[in-house]
Design a protein around this motif. Sequence first.
Motif, PDB file in Angstrom:
ATOM      1  N   ASN A  42     -61.073  -2.608  57.627  1.00 17.10           N
ATOM      2  CA  ASN A  42     -59.939  -2.388  56.725  1.00 17.10           C
ATOM      3  C   ASN A  42     -58.895  -1.440  57.325  1.00 17.10           C
ATOM      4  OD1 ASN A  42     -58.595  -2.743  54.214  1.00 17.10           O
ATOM      5  ND2 ASN A  42     -59.526  -0.884  53.386  1.00 17.10           N
ATOM      6  N   ARG A  45     -54.213  -1.944  57.308  1.00 23.20           N
ATOM      7  CA  ARG A  45     -53.377  -1.341  56.279  1.00 23.20           C
ATOM      8  C   ARG A  45     -52.705  -0.057  56.762  1.00 23.20           C
ATOM      9  NH1 ARG A  45     -56.510  -1.509  51.963  1.00 23.20           N
ATOM     10  NH2 ARG A  45     -55.096  -0.261  50.684  1.00 23.20           N
ATOM     11  N   LEU A  50     -50.015   2.175  54.174  1.00 20.48           N
ATOM     12  CA  LEU A  50     -50.739   2.079  52.913  1.00 20.48           C
ATOM     13  C   LEU A  50     -51.843   3.139  52.891  1.00 20.48           C
ATOM     14  CD1 LEU A  50     -51.154  -1.785  52.530  1.00 20.48           C
ATOM     15  CD2 LEU A  50     -49.219  -0.333  51.947  1.00 20.48           C
ATOM     16  N   GLY A  57     -57.367  -4.971  48.167  1.00 20.06           N
ATOM     17  CA  GLY A  57     -57.280  -5.934  49.259  1.00 20.06           C
ATOM     18  C   GLY A  57     -57.769  -7.279  48.776  1.00 20.06           C
ATOM     19  N   PRO A  83     -54.111  -6.567  53.001  1.00 21.47           N
ATOM     20  CA  PRO A  83     -55.255  -5.815  53.512  1.00 21.47           C
ATOM     21  C   PRO A  83     -56.584  -6.420  53.083  1.00 21.47           C
ATOM     22  CG  PRO A  83     -54.234  -4.642  51.692  1.00 21.47           C
ATOM     23  CD  PRO A  83     -53.370  -5.844  51.955  1.00 21.47           C
TER      24      PRO A  83
END
Length: 248
Positions: A42, A45, A50, A57, A83
């Motif tokens: 992840n 992002r 973010l 996401g 994301p």
Amino acid sequence: MTSLGLVGLRGGCGVSSLVAGLGQALHALGQRVLLVDLCPENLLRLHGNLPFADEGGWARSLLDQRLWADSLWQLREGLCLLPYGRLAAAEQGQLERFLLGTPEFWSTRRAELAAHFDWLLFDMPQRLAGHAAAGPLDLALRVLEADAACHALLQGWTGEGESLLLNRFDPTRALQRDLRLLWQQSLGSRLVPQCVHADEALAEALANKLPVGLYAPHSLAAQDLNSLAVWCLAARARQTAAPRGVSA
């Protein structure tokens, strides 16, 4: 809409930074671009400024039975990011099983997105076959670095339909120069002619939560990614122009 997937030959090849930088470079050329993170880490992002603490996401929405499109962020007009979201390890396994059993998942969503974007860029995991099942890709780039580990992995690599992209190339290092020359001779056109040079601006761009082309537009890495974007447009044009059944 053109789909492009980037994945590392091994871990730590800087794929997420390349996805963000290439997406921004294509956007600067007038293309409408969506960046999609398929990796449970992840991290994509962060290049869109973010907050990492935000759990949202597409994967999180899917497991929570919410609309996946609600997780899409607009970074600039015509440049968007989807994301992955934050999942526990058990949830990642649950999602992997679902994706393995639903191979048409991304193909269906790509059809929904086709009217809104010119390019769909996937940040793809090395493993987790279900997560990496983005459907047939128009272009696929396998990212590597000029080191002994990548050279060893290339010995068993087939990569049907993939091109190889050299990242973090440092021409002051003899080993890297030698490996690039060797790969140019042995891989031919499968090695993308445009490499991305080693550049501190890439690390600084991530620290500033921006693609390198926005953080340091005159940096060497940003210029490399601009050239790579032009190469991608040309490669896609060749594919489109090629007669059906004939490789571009």
